[in-house]
Write an enzyme that holds these catalytic residues in place. Sequence first.
Site, PDB file in Angstrom:
ATOM      1  N   GLU A 128       0.836  -1.208   0.000  1.00 24.05           N
ATOM      2  CA  GLU A 128       0.000   0.000   0.000  1.00 24.05           C
ATOM      3  C   GLU A 128       0.863   1.247   0.000  1.00 24.05           C
ATOM      4  O   GLU A 128       2.043   1.191   0.353  1.00 24.05           O
ATOM      5  CB  GLU A 128      -0.830   0.075   1.289  1.00 24.05           C
ATOM      6  CG  GLU A 128      -1.769  -1.036   1.492  1.00 24.05           C
ATOM      7  CD  GLU A 128      -2.519  -0.883   2.817  1.00 24.05           C
ATOM      8  OE1 GLU A 128      -2.857   0.246   3.213  1.00 24.05           O
ATOM      9  OE2 GLU A 128      -2.765  -1.915   3.438  1.00 24.05           O
ATOM     10  N   LYS A 130       1.900   4.719   1.778  1.00 27.44           N
ATOM     11  CA  LYS A 130       1.908   5.150   3.171  1.00 27.44           C
ATOM     12  C   LYS A 130       1.587   6.642   3.205  1.00 27.44           C
ATOM     13  O   LYS A 130       2.406   7.471   2.800  1.00 27.44           O
ATOM     14  CB  LYS A 130       3.272   4.870   3.802  1.00 27.44           C
ATOM     15  CG  LYS A 130       3.308   5.173   5.279  1.00 27.44           C
ATOM     16  CD  LYS A 130       4.595   4.668   5.889  1.00 27.44           C
ATOM     17  CE  LYS A 130       4.599   4.851   7.391  1.00 27.44           C
ATOM     18  NZ  LYS A 130       4.416   6.229   7.836  1.00 27.44           N
ATOM     19  N   ASP A 132       0.906  10.385   4.488  1.00 30.91           N
ATOM     20  CA  ASP A 132       1.513  11.219   5.509  1.00 30.91           C
ATOM     21  C   ASP A 132       0.397  12.014   6.183  1.00 30.91           C
ATOM     22  O   ASP A 132      -0.057  13.031   5.669  1.00 30.91           O
ATOM     23  CB  ASP A 132       2.539  12.158   4.873  1.00 30.91           C
ATOM     24  CG  ASP A 132       3.341  12.892   5.920  1.00 30.91           C
ATOM     25  OD1 ASP A 132       3.238  12.531   7.108  1.00 30.91           O
ATOM     26  OD2 ASP A 132       4.070  13.824   5.556  1.00 30.91           O
ATOM     27  N   TYR A 246      -8.164   7.992   4.560  1.00 33.80           N
ATOM     28  CA  TYR A 246      -7.843   6.761   3.854  1.00 33.80           C
ATOM     29  C   TYR A 246      -7.810   5.619   4.874  1.00 33.80           C
ATOM     30  O   TYR A 246      -7.086   5.688   5.874  1.00 33.80           O
ATOM     31  CB  TYR A 246      -6.476   6.914   3.172  1.00 33.80           C
ATOM     32  CG  TYR A 246      -5.888   5.606   2.720  1.00 33.80           C
ATOM     33  CD1 TYR A 246      -6.383   4.949   1.598  1.00 33.80           C
ATOM     34  CD2 TYR A 246      -4.847   5.013   3.422  1.00 33.80           C
ATOM     35  CE1 TYR A 246      -5.868   3.732   1.203  1.00 33.80           C
ATOM     36  CE2 TYR A 246      -4.325   3.794   3.030  1.00 33.80           C
ATOM     37  CZ  TYR A 246      -4.846   3.162   1.915  1.00 33.80           C
ATOM     38  OH  TYR A 246      -4.346   1.964   1.523  1.00 33.80           O
ATOM     39  N   LYS A 334      10.081   2.836   3.546  1.00 31.56           N
ATOM     40  CA  LYS A 334       9.978   4.282   3.338  1.00 31.56           C
ATOM     41  C   LYS A 334      10.876   4.786   2.222  1.00 31.56           C
ATOM     42  O   LYS A 334      11.845   4.138   1.850  1.00 31.56           O
ATOM     43  CB  LYS A 334      10.289   5.019   4.644  1.00 31.56           C
ATOM     44  CG  LYS A 334       9.167   4.806   5.652  1.00 31.56           C
ATOM     45  CD  LYS A 334       9.401   5.499   6.935  1.00 31.56           C
ATOM     46  CE  LYS A 334       9.076   6.946   6.937  1.00 31.56           C
ATOM     47  NZ  LYS A 334       9.142   7.504   8.297  1.00 31.56           N
ATOM     48  N   CYS A 428      47.592  29.895   3.096  1.00 31.92           N
ATOM     49  CA  CYS A 428      47.117  28.833   2.210  1.00 31.92           C
ATOM     50  C   CYS A 428      47.656  27.483   2.691  1.00 31.92           C
ATOM     51  O   CYS A 428      48.865  27.345   2.916  1.00 31.92           O
ATOM     52  CB  CYS A 428      47.586  29.103   0.787  1.00 31.92           C
ATOM     53  SG  CYS A 428      47.270  27.725  -0.313  1.00 31.92           S
ATOM     54  N   CYS A 431      50.449  26.297  -0.107  1.00 32.85           N
ATOM     55  CA  CYS A 431      51.724  26.941  -0.401  1.00 32.85           C
ATOM     56  C   CYS A 431      52.187  27.855   0.732  1.00 32.85           C
ATOM     57  O   CYS A 431      53.278  28.402   0.666  1.00 32.85           O
ATOM     58  CB  CYS A 431      51.638  27.720  -1.709  1.00 32.85           C
ATOM     59  SG  CYS A 431      50.540  29.135  -1.595  1.00 32.85           S
ATOM     60  N   CYS A 446      43.723  32.462  -1.959  1.00 29.15           N
ATOM     61  CA  CYS A 446      45.177  32.374  -1.813  1.00 29.15           C
ATOM     62  C   CYS A 446      45.751  33.361  -2.816  1.00 29.15           C
ATOM     63  O   CYS A 446      45.400  33.326  -4.001  1.00 29.15           O
ATOM     64  CB  CYS A 446      45.645  30.957  -2.134  1.00 29.15           C
ATOM     65  SG  CYS A 446      47.426  30.885  -2.370  1.00 29.15           S
ATOM     66  N   CYS A 451      50.305  29.188  -6.681  1.00 28.17           N
ATOM     67  CA  CYS A 451      49.983  28.207  -5.650  1.00 28.17           C
ATOM     68  C   CYS A 451      49.783  26.833  -6.273  1.00 28.17           C
ATOM     69  O   CYS A 451      49.067  26.660  -7.254  1.00 28.17           O
ATOM     70  CB  CYS A 451      48.717  28.606  -4.891  1.00 28.17           C
ATOM     71  SG  CYS A 451      48.144  27.307  -3.798  1.00 28.17           S
TER      72      CYS A 451
HETATM   73  S1  IVH Z   1      -0.718   0.001   8.503  1.00 30.68           S
HETATM   74  C1  IVH Z   1       0.377  -1.132  13.087  1.00 30.68           C
HETATM   75  N1  IVH Z   1      -0.960   1.276   6.281  1.00 30.68           N
HETATM   76  O1  IVH Z   1       1.938   4.945   9.250  1.00 30.68           O
HETATM   77  C2  IVH Z   1      -0.022   0.047  12.342  1.00 30.68           C
HETATM   78  N2  IVH Z   1      -0.246   2.473   8.171  1.00 30.68           N
HETATM   79  O2  IVH Z   1       4.462   4.390  10.602  1.00 30.68           O
HETATM   80  C3  IVH Z   1      -0.643  -0.391  11.081  1.00 30.68           C
HETATM   81  N3  IVH Z   1       0.119   4.859   7.739  1.00 30.68           N
HETATM   82  O3  IVH Z   1       0.623   4.378  12.419  1.00 30.68           O
HETATM   83  C4  IVH Z   1      -0.492   0.607  10.098  1.00 30.68           C
HETATM   84  N4  IVH Z   1      -0.462   4.834   5.639  1.00 30.68           N
HETATM   85  O4  IVH Z   1      -0.591   6.045  10.898  1.00 30.68           O
HETATM   86  C5  IVH Z   1      -0.633   1.363   7.558  1.00 30.68           C
HETATM   87  N5  IVH Z   1      -1.273   2.281   4.225  1.00 30.68           N
HETATM   88  C6  IVH Z   1      -0.949   2.374   5.510  1.00 30.68           C
HETATM   89  C7  IVH Z   1      -0.566   3.585   6.096  1.00 30.68           C
HETATM   90  C8  IVH Z   1      -0.215   3.593   7.440  1.00 30.68           C
HETATM   91  C9  IVH Z   1      -0.045   5.579   6.629  1.00 30.68           C
HETATM   92  C10 IVH Z   1       0.612   5.380   9.037  1.00 30.68           C
HETATM   93  C11 IVH Z   1      -0.178   4.902  10.229  1.00 30.68           C
HETATM   94  C12 IVH Z   1       0.821   4.172  11.074  1.00 30.68           C
HETATM   95  C13 IVH Z   1       2.114   4.742  10.623  1.00 30.68           C
HETATM   96  C14 IVH Z   1       3.246   3.801  10.879  1.00 30.68           C
END
Ligand code: IVH
Length: 700
Positions: A128, A130, A132, A246, A334, A428, A431, A446, A451
Site C-alpha cells: 500500500e 503510506k 503522511d 484513507y 519508506k 594557504c 603553499c 590564496c 599556488c
Molecule cells: S498500517 C500497526 N498502512 O503509518 C499500524 N499504516 O508508521 C498499522 N500509515 O501508524 C499501520 N499509511 O498512521 C498502515 N497504508 C498504511 C498507512 C499507514 C499511513 C501510518 C499509520 C501508522 C504509521 C506507521
Amino acid sequence: MFFYYLLKLKMISANLKKVKERIEKLKNEINYHRYLYHVLDKQEISDAALDSLKHELDELEKQYPEFITSDSPSQRVGGLSLDKFQKVRHSQPMLSLNDVFDEKEVSDWQARIKKLLALKDQLNYFAEIKMDGLAVSLIYKNGIFTQGATRGDGYVGENITQNLKTIEAIPLKLEIEKLSSEFKEKAKKEIEIRGEVFMSKKALAELNDIQKKNKEQLFANPRNAAAGSLRQLDSQITAQRKLDFYAYSLVTDLGQKTHQESHRLIKSLGFKESSHNQLCHNLDEVFIYYRKIIKLRSGLPYEIDGTVINVNDNRFFEKLGVVGKAPRGAIAYKFPGIEKITRIRDIIVQVGRTGKLTPIALLEPVKLSGVIISRATLHNQDEIARLGVKIGDTVIIKRAGDVIPDIVKVLTNLRVGKEKKFEIPKKCPFCGFEVKRKKQEVDYYCLNKKCFATQRRGLYHFVSKKAFDIEHLGPKIINQLINSCLIKDAADIFSLTQGDFESLERFAKKSAQNLIEAINQAKKISLARFIYALGIRHVGEETAQLLAQQVMVNLKPKITNLKIMEVLKIFQNFLLEDLQSISDIGPVVGQSIYNWFDDEKNIKFLEKFERAGVEFITFQQQAVSDKFKNKTFILTGALQSMTRDKAKEKIRQLGGKISSSISKETDFVVVGDEAGSKLEKAKRLNVKILNEQEFLKMIK
Ligand code: IVH
C-alpha cells in the site's frame, strides 16, 4: 600481561561510557522533537532527520541492549495525549510500524519472518501507499459512526468524534447491506476501522496561504496540518480544513482471511480505496511496486512518505505477533530521506582553480538517497558562523540536487564539550602564502598566483571536456606529470615527449605514443575553447564564445591562419570599456579579462603556447556566417543525430547565441527527447519550438 588486560579493560569501559552518553543525548533529543511534533504540533527538524536520529539510537540499542531503558523513545508507541479532549481506551493498542529503507532491509525482514513461521514457500504481500497524515480509529455500532479517536499514546487516545464527523470521506453510516451474508451479521454489531486523516497538497497550500494572511504559524507538512485541524475544540474550524481520510485496516474480525480481503470489505462498506494498492506474489514484485510508487510520488495530489508492506495471509500475520511497538507482519518501506544526521570528523580547506578557499566538512560516511556521503560543503566562513558548526558536531545534512550535500543544522544538544572551533586559515594550506578576503566577497583567496593547488586545479580545467579535451589526459596523469616536475603550467603539456610519458609509472610505449598523438591533435583548437581553457576568472563557456566572436570581428582582412600572438595583440588593443560593452559581458567580467591580458606573466605564458605550435583552427574552418545573427537558441532534451555540444557549436558557427534560460528574448527552443520544463515554458511564452528534423533543416 596483567597490565595489558588492565589497559584493555580501561579502554573498553571508556568506550562504553561514551556510548552510554551518546544514547542519553540521543534519547533527550528525540524526546524533545517528539514532544514538539506530537503534542505541540510544531516541528524544528524534518521527519527524515528525526528518523535518522531514531535509527542511530536503534542501532546503538541493538549493539548495547544493556543500555535500553523503559523511557527510551524506542520503547513507546505514540505521543502524549492532550488534556483537551475526553480520553478513549483503544480496544487493541494502536501500533506503529518499523521502518526500512532499502531492498536489503526488506529481504532481511522476509528472512526473519519466514524463519519464525518455519515457512519454505513464497509469502504474498499486500503493498500500500503510506499516507503522511494522522492515524485515527473509527467505531461503528449498528453501522452508525459512534466514536472516533486519535492514537494518543497507543493505548489511550482522544475522543475527536465531532471533528471526524466533518470529514466527508468518513461515512457516517456503513453500507452493511452491501456485504455478502457471511460478513453481514458480525458487521452489524460493531466494526472498528483504522486509517489516516490527511490533507491534500492543494488544501495544505491554501490553508497555509490563509495562515500567512492571518500572520499565524504555517504548517510544515500534512501531518502537522491534519493534527492541528483535528485537535480543534471547535469542530466548525475542523470543518473548514478540507481533510480527507484513507482506511488501511479493518480491526474487527469479520472472518476476512487476507489483508486484501479487508481492503475489499472496507471498500464495500463505503470507504474509498486507493488505486495504488497491489497484491505482490514475492519480494521482486514488492521492489517493482516500490519503484513504481517513487515515480508516481510527485504527481500524486497528496503526500506519501513510503509504502507499507503487509503479509497478506491473516493467519501468518497473527502468528507473527507484535514486538515492542510494531507488528512483525508489516513494515513501512519508506522513501530514502533526503536528510540524515552524521558527525563531522574534520574540516579541511580546498583551494580552487581561482585560488578560492572552500571549507569542506569530512563526515562519518552515511547513505543519503542511495549514495554514500562523506563530505559536505560549508561554502565559506560566513556559512560556518551562521551554522555555528564545530569539528565533532552532529549535524543534519541534506542533498539539494548536487552530490555534495549541504549542512542544514547543528544539533548542539548532542555536544560533549570536546568539539573544536574552525576558522579559515590565515595562510594557504598548500603553499603557505597569504590568504585574503576580497572586498565585498564572502570568500577567501590564496594570493599566490603560483599556488600549487591552484595550479593543479587550473591544469585539470585546462584539459577538461569543454576546454582542450585531450584524450586519456585526465587529473590522474596531470598529477603524475606535476609530481615528476615534467610540467609546471598548461603550455608545458605541448612540449612533452614520448620518453617523458614512458618514464612515468604504469606507462607502456603504446600508451605513451597514444598520448603524444592526442596532444599533437589538440594543438589545433578553436579560439573559443582556448580562451575558456585559460581559466580566466568569470570567463565560462559562453563568455569565451562571445570573446572569440569579438576577436573575429576585429580581424580586418579575412586571414586563414590565426596565431596566438595575433589574438593577443587584438586583446591588448581592447580598452577596458570595449570589453565591458560587449553585450552580456558586464563590468566585473570585463575587468577580469582586461587584467588577465594586462599581466606580463600571462603574456609569457601565451608565448609558450605559440612556441609549442598551438594554433587556432583556421578562419574558414570556423566558417562564420550570420544566418542566425541576433537569434537566441535554447536546447532541451537529447538529440538523436548529434551531441548537445555539437549542436551548440553549429548554432554559434552560424552566428547564433545560446542561452540556458527561456525568456521572451528567446527565438527558438530546439527540443530533443525527454525535454523537460523548458518545453512547457516555451509553449507558455509562445516561443518558436523546433523539433530535431526542423533544426537540422535550418542548419543545413
Ligand atoms: S498500517 C500497526 N498502512 O503509518 C499500524 N499504516 O508508521 C498499522 N500509515 O501508524 C499501520 N499509511 O498512521 C498502515 N497504508 C498504511 C498507512 C499507514 C499511513 C501510518 C499509520 C501508522 C504509521 C506507521
